[in-house]
Design an enzyme around this catalytic site. Structure first.
Site, PDB file in Angstrom:
ATOM      1  N   GLY A  10       0.853  -1.195   0.000  1.00 44.24           N
ATOM      2  CA  GLY A  10       0.000   0.000   0.000  1.00 44.24           C
ATOM      3  C   GLY A  10       0.888   1.243   0.000  1.00 44.24           C
ATOM      4  N   TYR A 102      -2.964   2.275  11.724  1.00 35.53           N
ATOM      5  CA  TYR A 102      -3.357   3.585  11.170  1.00 35.53           C
ATOM      6  C   TYR A 102      -4.873   3.697  11.121  1.00 35.53           C
ATOM      7  CZ  TYR A 102       1.500   3.388  10.084  1.00 35.53           C
ATOM      8  OH  TYR A 102       2.857   3.261  10.230  1.00 35.53           O
ATOM      9  N   THR A 104      -8.221   6.952  10.710  1.00 30.98           N
ATOM     10  CA  THR A 104      -8.636   8.001   9.790  1.00 30.98           C
ATOM     11  C   THR A 104      -9.460   9.101  10.461  1.00 30.98           C
ATOM     12  OG1 THR A 104     -10.129   8.363   7.912  1.00 30.98           O
ATOM     13  CG2 THR A 104     -10.557   6.424   9.228  1.00 30.98           C
ATOM     14  N   TYR A 128     -16.957   2.703   6.306  1.00 34.04           N
ATOM     15  CA  TYR A 128     -15.489   2.706   6.426  1.00 34.04           C
ATOM     16  C   TYR A 128     -15.075   3.336   7.762  1.00 34.04           C
ATOM     17  CZ  TYR A 128     -10.720   4.480   5.695  1.00 34.04           C
ATOM     18  OH  TYR A 128      -9.389   4.804   5.841  1.00 34.04           O
ATOM     19  N   TRP A 153      -6.310  12.131   4.115  1.00 33.92           N
ATOM     20  CA  TRP A 153      -6.006  12.481   2.719  1.00 33.92           C
ATOM     21  C   TRP A 153      -4.602  12.002   2.297  1.00 33.92           C
ATOM     22  CZ3 TRP A 153      -8.283  17.915   1.112  1.00 33.92           C
ATOM     23  CH2 TRP A 153      -9.599  18.014   1.544  1.00 33.92           C
TER      24      TRP A 153
HETATM   25  N1  LIG Z   1      -5.655   6.661   1.731  1.00 34.84           N
HETATM   26  C1  LIG Z   1      -6.156   7.613   2.516  1.00 34.84           C
HETATM   27  O1  LIG Z   1      -6.536   8.694   2.042  1.00 34.84           O
HETATM   28  C2  LIG Z   1      -6.220   7.416   4.000  1.00 34.84           C
HETATM   29  C3  LIG Z   1      -6.763   8.442   4.804  1.00 34.84           C
HETATM   30  C4  LIG Z   1      -6.814   8.260   6.192  1.00 34.84           C
HETATM   31  C5  LIG Z   1      -6.337   7.094   6.748  1.00 34.84           C
HETATM   32  N2  LIG Z   1      -5.836   6.110   5.956  1.00 34.84           N
HETATM   33  C6  LIG Z   1      -5.369   4.871   6.589  1.00 34.84           C
HETATM   34  O2  LIG Z   1      -3.973   4.733   6.331  1.00 34.84           O
HETATM   35  C7  LIG Z   1      -3.639   3.347   6.246  1.00 34.84           C
HETATM   36  C8  LIG Z   1      -2.845   3.080   4.988  1.00 34.84           C
HETATM   37  O3  LIG Z   1      -3.639   3.431   3.869  1.00 34.84           O
HETATM   38  P1  LIG Z   1      -3.021   3.587   2.411  1.00 34.84           P
HETATM   39  O4  LIG Z   1      -3.366   4.955   1.926  1.00 34.84           O
HETATM   40  O5  LIG Z   1      -1.593   3.135   2.402  1.00 34.84           O
HETATM   41  O6  LIG Z   1      -3.958   2.563   1.640  1.00 34.84           O
HETATM   42  P2  LIG Z   1      -3.627   1.639   0.380  1.00 34.84           P
HETATM   43  O7  LIG Z   1      -2.569   2.271  -0.456  1.00 34.84           O
HETATM   44  O8  LIG Z   1      -4.916   1.285  -0.259  1.00 34.84           O
HETATM   45  O9  LIG Z   1      -3.024   0.361   1.071  1.00 34.84           O
HETATM   46  C9  LIG Z   1      -3.834  -0.547   1.736  1.00 34.84           C
HETATM   47  C10 LIG Z   1      -3.229  -1.897   1.520  1.00 34.84           C
HETATM   48  O10 LIG Z   1      -4.070  -2.833   2.189  1.00 34.84           O
HETATM   49  C11 LIG Z   1      -4.060  -3.987   1.402  1.00 34.84           C
HETATM   50  N3  LIG Z   1      -5.189  -4.856   1.664  1.00 34.84           N
HETATM   51  C12 LIG Z   1      -6.501  -4.666   1.370  1.00 34.84           C
HETATM   52  N4  LIG Z   1      -7.197  -5.757   1.723  1.00 34.84           N
HETATM   53  C13 LIG Z   1      -6.309  -6.654   2.223  1.00 34.84           C
HETATM   54  C14 LIG Z   1      -6.393  -7.968   2.741  1.00 34.84           C
HETATM   55  N5  LIG Z   1      -7.566  -8.629   2.791  1.00 34.84           N
HETATM   56  N6  LIG Z   1      -5.276  -8.562   3.177  1.00 34.84           N
HETATM   57  C15 LIG Z   1      -4.084  -7.943   3.101  1.00 34.84           C
HETATM   58  N7  LIG Z   1      -3.920  -6.712   2.611  1.00 34.84           N
HETATM   59  C16 LIG Z   1      -5.030  -6.072   2.190  1.00 34.84           C
HETATM   60  C17 LIG Z   1      -4.106  -3.486  -0.023  1.00 34.84           C
HETATM   61  O11 LIG Z   1      -3.654  -4.528  -0.850  1.00 34.84           O
HETATM   62  P3  LIG Z   1      -4.074  -4.601  -2.393  1.00 34.84           P
HETATM   63  O12 LIG Z   1      -3.273  -3.528  -3.052  1.00 34.84           O
HETATM   64  O13 LIG Z   1      -3.682  -5.988  -2.763  1.00 34.84           O
HETATM   65  O14 LIG Z   1      -5.545  -4.338  -2.426  1.00 34.84           O
HETATM   66  C18 LIG Z   1      -3.145  -2.316   0.042  1.00 34.84           C
HETATM   67  O15 LIG Z   1      -1.824  -2.718  -0.255  1.00 34.84           O
HETATM   68  C19 LIG Z   1      -4.958   2.588   6.340  1.00 34.84           C
HETATM   69  O16 LIG Z   1      -5.146   2.136   7.654  1.00 34.84           O
HETATM   70  C20 LIG Z   1      -6.019   3.626   6.011  1.00 34.84           C
HETATM   71  O17 LIG Z   1      -7.267   3.345   6.642  1.00 34.84           O
HETATM   72  C21 LIG Z   1      -5.749   6.253   4.598  1.00 34.84           C
END
Ligand SMILES: NC(=O)c1ccc[n+]([C@@H]2O[C@H](COP(=O)([O-])OP(=O)(O)OC[C@H]3O[C@@H](n4cnc5c(N)ncnc54)[C@H](OP(=O)(O)O)[C@@H]3O)[C@@H](O)[C@H]2O)c1
Length: 300
Positions: A10, A102, A104, A128, A153
């Site tokens: 991710g 992490y 949100t 979510y 974000w």
């Molecule tokens: N993105 C945002 O804007 C945002 C905002 C606030 C908080 N957060 C939090 O920050 C953290 C990191 O988010 P990020 O932005 O790095 O998200 P991301 O790029 O979507 O990464 C999430 C990862 O989780 C993996 N995943 C999903 N389902 C899975 C499963 N069943 N088993 C194992 N892995 C799985 C995905 O794998 P695949 O690629 O194979 O699907 C992806 O690699 C999360 O906790 C998120 O809630 C994110």
């Protein structure tokens, strides 16, 4: 020091693979890892992986983050965002290990325009946010040593995010409407990963820092103003755009209906994190500029 990382591919997971390396031996998994289970839908498998590796630190960067799809896949979102982190926390407790997770700003309803502190009551507007909030609570009640970082974000040079979407749409579309009444702080995956490593170094010496922290860059913007900056940087780089920055149309959220409701105010108060770990968080624009530049350079 043995570190077990879930969600290595991710945005945040990718950067953690870099920032956690100097702390010890890193075992980094994704959902398809062959020898150890890294699939968060396999709760038993996740517990077995942790028992087998017996890490000193567990870091969970995996999550179900598709906010609209979660409205229809509540059980899956709950398994990944609530049950799996809870199991990780319980296993961490048994091993006396640290657990990093992490969360949100979507745990809040986004009312007002103040910066929310950690103690502000949660009231998620969508599935979510609810599954992430429930995950936080179960980690906290597990009594393991933990660091939960609530952020907002998120973007990175690696992975899908608003910056990449804007650059793609800017190339394809003749016009683009962007929401102007949701405000928040774009926060880089690099920053999240670097602060995680820094906080862990402190935590290993001072276990009393265990807890929940808001972690985001400083300042704030709207999605529309954020898109405008991305387009301006792209223009400076002579990136082929069909729409010029000033042609981006600005609309209220009610003109852009989505399956899941989003908070209008995503601003987080980060004083607790900055004071506890003795850090100054940067303002959001400079790291955004750096990442847009990196993405454009990679594509050129
Ligand atoms: N993105 C945002 O804007 C945002 C905002 C606030 C908080 N957060 C939090 O920050 C953290 C990191 O988010 P990020 O932005 O790095 O998200 P991301 O790029 O979507 O990464 C999430 C990862 O989780 C993996 N995943 C999903 N389902 C899975 C499963 N069943 N088993 C194992 N892995 C799985 C995905 O794998 P695949 O690629 O194979 O699907 C992806 O690699 C999360 O906790 C998120 O809630 C994110």
């Amino acid at each position: 020091m043995k570190i077990l990382l879930f969600g290595k591919n991710g945005q945040v997971g990718w950067e953690l693979q870099r920032s956690l390396l100097p702390l010890g031996d890193l075992i980094a998994l994704d959902r398809n890892s062959p020898k150890l289970c890294g699939d968060l839908t396999n709760i038993k498998g996740i517990a077995e992986t942790i028992q087998k590796v017996a890490p000193d630190i567990i870091v969970n960067a995996a999550a179900y983050i598709n906010v609209d799809k979660a409205e229809k896949e509540q059980n899956l979102a709950c398994t990944i965002n609530t049950e799996a982190p809870s199991i990780m926390a319980n296993e961490a407790k048994k091993l006396n290990a640290w657990f990093v997770h992490y969360s949100t700003d979507y745990v809040f309803d986004g009312n007002g325009n103040n910066l929310k502190k950690e103690c502000y009551p949660t009231a998620p507007l969508n599935v979510y946010g609810r599954t992430k909030r429930d995950g936080e609570q179960l980690i906290s009640t597990s009594n393991c040593h933990h660091l939960i970082f609530r952020t907002s974000w998120v973007y990175g040079a690696h992975g899908n995010n608003f910056i990449r979407t804007m650059l793609r749409l800017g190339k394809e579309r003749d016009s683009l409407k962007i929401v102007n009444d949701q405000i928040g702080t774009p926060t880089g995956a690099e920053l999240l990963a670097d602060i995680t490593a820094h906080a862990l170094r402190t935590a290993l010496k001072h276990p009393d820092v265990s807890g929940l922290y808001h972690l985001a860059a400083t300042g704030y913007t709207s999605w529309h103003a954020y898109a405008h900056l991305i387009f301006k940087i792209a223009q400076e780089f002579s990136f082929e755009l069909k729409i010029q920055p000033d042609q981006l149309m600005s609309i209220p959220s009610n003109e852009f209906p989505t399956l899941a409701k989003r908070p209008l105010n995503s601003r987080l108060n980060t004083q607790k994190l900055q004071a506890t770990f003795n850090i100054n968080l940067p303002s959001w624009e400079t790291p955004v500029r750096r990442t847009v530049t990196e993405i454009l350079n990679r594509n050129s």
